[in-house]
Motif scaffolding. Structure first.
Motif, PDB file in Angstrom:
ATOM      1  N   ARG A 141     -16.972 -32.184 -23.995  1.00 13.78           N
ATOM      2  CA  ARG A 141     -16.046 -32.668 -25.012  1.00 13.78           C
ATOM      3  C   ARG A 141     -16.675 -32.732 -26.396  1.00 13.78           C
ATOM      4  NH1 ARG A 141     -11.135 -35.983 -25.679  1.00 13.78           N
ATOM      5  NH2 ARG A 141     -11.322 -36.805 -27.781  1.00 13.78           N
ATOM      6  N   GLU A 142     -17.936 -33.172 -26.483  1.00 14.95           N
ATOM      7  CA  GLU A 142     -18.554 -33.291 -27.802  1.00 14.95           C
ATOM      8  C   GLU A 142     -18.683 -31.944 -28.487  1.00 14.95           C
ATOM      9  OE1 GLU A 142     -21.786 -33.754 -24.577  1.00 14.95           O
ATOM     10  OE2 GLU A 142     -19.770 -34.513 -25.014  1.00 14.95           O
ATOM     11  N   GLU A 143     -18.869 -30.864 -27.694  1.00 14.51           N
ATOM     12  CA  GLU A 143     -18.927 -29.526 -28.291  1.00 14.51           C
ATOM     13  C   GLU A 143     -17.535 -29.039 -28.685  1.00 14.51           C
ATOM     14  OE1 GLU A 143     -21.093 -26.665 -26.101  1.00 14.51           O
ATOM     15  OE2 GLU A 143     -22.962 -27.815 -26.093  1.00 14.51           O
ATOM     16  N   LEU A 144     -16.517 -29.414 -27.918  1.00 16.49           N
ATOM     17  CA  LEU A 144     -15.150 -29.050 -28.295  1.00 16.49           C
ATOM     18  C   LEU A 144     -14.769 -29.673 -29.637  1.00 16.49           C
ATOM     19  CD1 LEU A 144     -13.178 -29.305 -24.924  1.00 16.49           C
ATOM     20  CD2 LEU A 144     -13.781 -27.237 -26.190  1.00 16.49           C
ATOM     21  N   GLU A 145     -15.221 -30.906 -29.898  1.00 17.64           N
ATOM     22  CA  GLU A 145     -14.949 -31.548 -31.188  1.00 17.64           C
ATOM     23  C   GLU A 145     -15.582 -30.748 -32.330  1.00 17.64           C
ATOM     24  OE1 GLU A 145     -16.174 -35.585 -31.159  1.00 17.64           O
ATOM     25  OE2 GLU A 145     -14.948 -36.135 -29.417  1.00 17.64           O
ATOM     26  N   ILE A 146     -16.800 -30.270 -32.092  1.00 18.77           N
ATOM     27  CA  ILE A 146     -17.479 -29.466 -33.129  1.00 18.77           C
ATOM     28  C   ILE A 146     -16.734 -28.144 -33.349  1.00 18.77           C
ATOM     29  CG2 ILE A 146     -19.604 -28.254 -33.704  1.00 18.77           C
ATOM     30  CD1 ILE A 146     -21.122 -30.342 -32.058  1.00 18.77           C
ATOM     31  N   ILE A 147     -16.352 -27.476 -32.234  1.00 15.54           N
ATOM     32  CA  ILE A 147     -15.691 -26.173 -32.329  1.00 15.54           C
ATOM     33  C   ILE A 147     -14.358 -26.287 -33.071  1.00 15.54           C
ATOM     34  CG2 ILE A 147     -14.599 -24.339 -30.990  1.00 15.54           C
ATOM     35  CD1 ILE A 147     -16.743 -24.895 -28.823  1.00 15.54           C
ATOM     36  N   ARG A 162     -11.596 -31.743 -47.984  1.00 14.16           N
ATOM     37  CA  ARG A 162     -12.854 -31.052 -48.282  1.00 14.16           C
ATOM     38  C   ARG A 162     -13.996 -31.607 -47.426  1.00 14.16           C
ATOM     39  NH1 ARG A 162     -12.534 -31.116 -54.917  1.00 14.16           N
ATOM     40  NH2 ARG A 162     -10.636 -29.844 -55.117  1.00 14.16           N
ATOM     41  N   ASN A 163     -13.757 -32.727 -46.791  1.00 15.42           N
ATOM     42  CA  ASN A 163     -14.767 -33.385 -45.975  1.00 15.42           C
ATOM     43  C   ASN A 163     -14.620 -32.918 -44.525  1.00 15.42           C
ATOM     44  OD1 ASN A 163     -16.541 -35.029 -44.688  1.00 15.42           O
ATOM     45  ND2 ASN A 163     -15.694 -36.967 -45.467  1.00 15.42           N
ATOM     46  N   ASP A 164     -15.666 -32.300 -44.000  1.00 13.91           N
ATOM     47  CA  ASP A 164     -15.559 -31.806 -42.634  1.00 13.91           C
ATOM     48  C   ASP A 164     -15.493 -32.938 -41.619  1.00 13.91           C
ATOM     49  OD1 ASP A 164     -18.124 -32.669 -42.966  1.00 13.91           O
ATOM     50  OD2 ASP A 164     -19.088 -30.945 -42.030  1.00 13.91           O
ATOM     51  N   GLN A 165     -15.895 -34.146 -42.007  1.00 10.75           N
ATOM     52  CA  GLN A 165     -15.775 -35.281 -41.090  1.00 10.75           C
ATOM     53  C   GLN A 165     -14.305 -35.606 -40.814  1.00 10.75           C
ATOM     54  OE1 GLN A 165     -18.171 -36.762 -39.394  1.00 10.75           O
ATOM     55  NE2 GLN A 165     -19.688 -35.385 -40.306  1.00 10.75           N
ATOM     56  N   GLU A 166     -13.438 -35.453 -41.837  1.00  7.40           N
ATOM     57  CA  GLU A 166     -12.010 -35.682 -41.623  1.00  7.40           C
ATOM     58  C   GLU A 166     -11.439 -34.636 -40.670  1.00  7.40           C
ATOM     59  OE1 GLU A 166     -10.162 -38.181 -42.568  1.00  7.40           O
ATOM     60  OE2 GLU A 166     -11.883 -39.145 -43.513  1.00  7.40           O
ATOM     61  N   CYS A 167     -11.915 -33.388 -40.812  1.00  6.91           N
ATOM     62  CA  CYS A 167     -11.475 -32.347 -39.886  1.00  6.91           C
ATOM     63  C   CYS A 167     -11.955 -32.652 -38.465  1.00  6.91           C
ATOM     64  CB  CYS A 167     -12.008 -30.982 -40.331  1.00  6.91           C
ATOM     65  SG  CYS A 167     -11.296 -30.385 -41.884  1.00  6.91           S
ATOM     66  N   ARG A 168     -13.158 -33.209 -38.363  1.00 10.53           N
ATOM     67  CA  ARG A 168     -13.681 -33.590 -37.049  1.00 10.53           C
ATOM     68  C   ARG A 168     -12.823 -34.688 -36.429  1.00 10.53           C
ATOM     69  NH1 ARG A 168     -19.012 -33.162 -35.661  1.00 10.53           N
ATOM     70  NH2 ARG A 168     -19.031 -31.412 -37.097  1.00 10.53           N
ATOM     71  N   ARG A 169     -12.370 -35.640 -37.254  1.00 10.25           N
ATOM     72  CA  ARG A 169     -11.505 -36.704 -36.746  1.00 10.25           C
ATOM     73  C   ARG A 169     -10.170 -36.157 -36.265  1.00 10.25           C
ATOM     74  NH1 ARG A 169     -10.586 -41.264 -40.914  1.00 10.25           N
ATOM     75  NH2 ARG A 169      -9.219 -41.907 -39.210  1.00 10.25           N
ATOM     76  N   LEU A 170      -9.629 -35.201 -37.035  1.00 10.58           N
ATOM     77  CA  LEU A 170      -8.368 -34.571 -36.638  1.00 10.58           C
ATOM     78  C   LEU A 170      -8.539 -33.788 -35.325  1.00 10.58           C
ATOM     79  CD1 LEU A 170      -5.433 -33.887 -37.151  1.00 10.58           C
ATOM     80  CD2 LEU A 170      -6.169 -32.060 -38.703  1.00 10.58           C
TER      81      LEU A 170
END
Length: 461
Positions: free
Chosen positions: A418-424, A446-454
């Protein structure tokens, strides 16, 4: 010849019902060839494939005291004492008493296979300066690791010789004992599911004193095809669409490190994993790092047969060329050709449990050629067999014979954690959102952390 790699008519011959003209098959043409030899010339006709009564019952009169082959055309071919038949098969499940009583039986047990002889043969081909060190490492922990593997279930059924070949295929380049242990973990553990592979790495760590688990995603040294130097296949292809670029997570890197040595050395390989685990994506990423190599894809179905492979080979290679060893097929538009079979275990077996496509591939790997419609043996040059499939336990899939899986390198991959799926998915979302004008101007996206949360939210859903 492999009798199950070609249709029965091409093996035994057939008669044209309109003209009543007889056309020889591979076996009958071979019979005509050997009877022309002098009695001092000993000849062997070797049928290396599964036995079923539909073709071997036709040879009953050949195998008894008459030594006579009668063709449907009425012609008779008599064999002298200088001609022998050998039938090499995995079992005699479908052989009739008529066949069994006419042949001498030799049973070669896997228990009698001496793994030390196989390894010793491999070591003898290494440079003399490395043989002593490698022998010490092999004696220290390799045989105990092999014994552990043989006592645990494999993802795809193979043989002891096939498992050893898998292991030795990853011991080509190394600088230290630690790298050597990682090669053993990658080779011996390739045909294991993720859980069993983790247990094996822990066992190997105790046997060797090294920690291979943490280094499985480390790329081994890989020579370029021209031998000019080492290459780095772990690079991002900037020319690809951002949404199609492979995110190099630890699991992807570990899978590439397992497959790439087989591709660069030209060994036939089979990638196994559940549906949607990324087998094709992983192989395509590996294919991109191969230089001057063409890839021909065959999408297998329940009806895929040997003739479709031959048609594909002629399509991508053109006409055979004559050499001093016979007629051969070579890649036409590149130095090498990778023949990729997708869903290899989808073709339906016949009523004697033999898959014709797999029988042909076994002959291509073992004897490096096939028989054409004109009964000519066509060799292959610079052509590599690569395949992928889902486990045989899934609906519509069929188990492969261990005679085939033993002559190819087998690797298993599973779903990424799962943790790799979040990165992908975070990387993919960032690429998509950055191209949308109405979103790219907002500082939040512009923040990739927000994309990671999504991405994490999408996974939850």
């Amino acid at each position: 010849m492999n009798p199950k790699a070609i249709p029965r008519q091409l093996l035994l011959g057939h008669m044209d019902l309109d003209t009543r003209e007889w056309f020889d098959g591979v076996l009958t043409a071979s019979a005509r060839q050997v009877v022309k030899e002098s009695t001092e010339q000993h000849s062997w006709i070797i049928c290396d494939g599964d036995v079923d009564p539909e073709w071997i019952e036709s040879l009953n009169s050949v195998l008894d005291d008459n030594r006579l082959l009668t063709l449907p055309s009425g012609e008779r071919i008599h064999f002298g004492p200088n001609v022998n038949f050998i039938f090499e098969c995995d079992n005699l499940k479908y052989a009739s008493p008529a066949t069994v009583s006419r042949t001498g039986m030799i049973f070669l047990s896997e228990a009698n296979v001496d793994e030390k002889l196989l390894v010793r043969s491999w070591i003898s081909k290494l440079p003399e300066s490395r043989q002593i060190v490698v022998q010490d490492w092999i004696d220290s922990f390799f045989y105990r690791a092999l014994e552990w593997i043989l006592n645990h279930p494999m993802a795809v059924q193979s043989t002891k010789a096939g498992i050893i070949s898998n292991a030795l295929s990853h011991l080509l380049h190394y600088d230290s004992k630690a790298d050597f242990v990682v090669g053993i973990a990658r080779g011996l553990g390739a045909n294991l599911t993720e859980d069993v592979r983790g247990e094996f790495c822990m066992e190997l760590a105790q046997l060797s004193g090294e920690q291979p688990q943490a280094q499985l995603s480390k790329v081994p040294p890989l020579l370029s095809a021209d031998g000019a130097g080492f290459i780095d296949p772990f690079r991002i292809d900037e020319s690809l669409d951002p949404t199609k670029r492979v995110v190099l997570t630890d699991s992807i890197c570990a899978g590439m490190a397992m497959v790439l040595p087989w591709l660069y050395s030209g060994q036939p390989c089979l990638l196994v994993g559940p549906e949607g685990s990324g087998k094709t994506m992983l192989l395509e990423q590996c294919f991109r790092s191969l230089r001057s190599t063409a890839v021909a894809v065959i999408n297998c179905s329940a009806q895929t047969a040997a003739q479709h492979v031959m048609q594909k080979l002629h399509q991508v290679c053109g006409k055979p060329v004559s050499t001093n060893t016979g007629r051969v097929l070579r890649p036409r538009e590149a130095e090498r050709l990778v023949l990729y079979f997708k869903d290899l275990n989808l073709p339906k077996p016949d009523k004697y449990e033999t898959i014709q496509l797999v029988s042909l591939l076994q002959q291509l790997v073992t004897y490096n050629g096939f028989y054409s419609q004109t009964l000519e043996f066509i060799g292959l040059e610079q052509i590599q067999i690569v395949a992928s499939m889902n486990p045989a336990t899934m609906v519509g899939r069929h188990a492969l014979t261990s005679r085939f899986t033993a002559v190819v390198r087998v690797g298993y991959i599973s779903y990424p954690p799962r943790e790799e799926l979040e990165i992908i998915y975070g990387e993919m979302l960032f690429s998509v959102i950055s191209e949308k004008d109405e979103l790219s101007g907002q500082s939040k996206w512009r923040n990739d952390q927000e994309c990671r949360r999504l991405a994490k939210t999408l996974l939850d859903l």
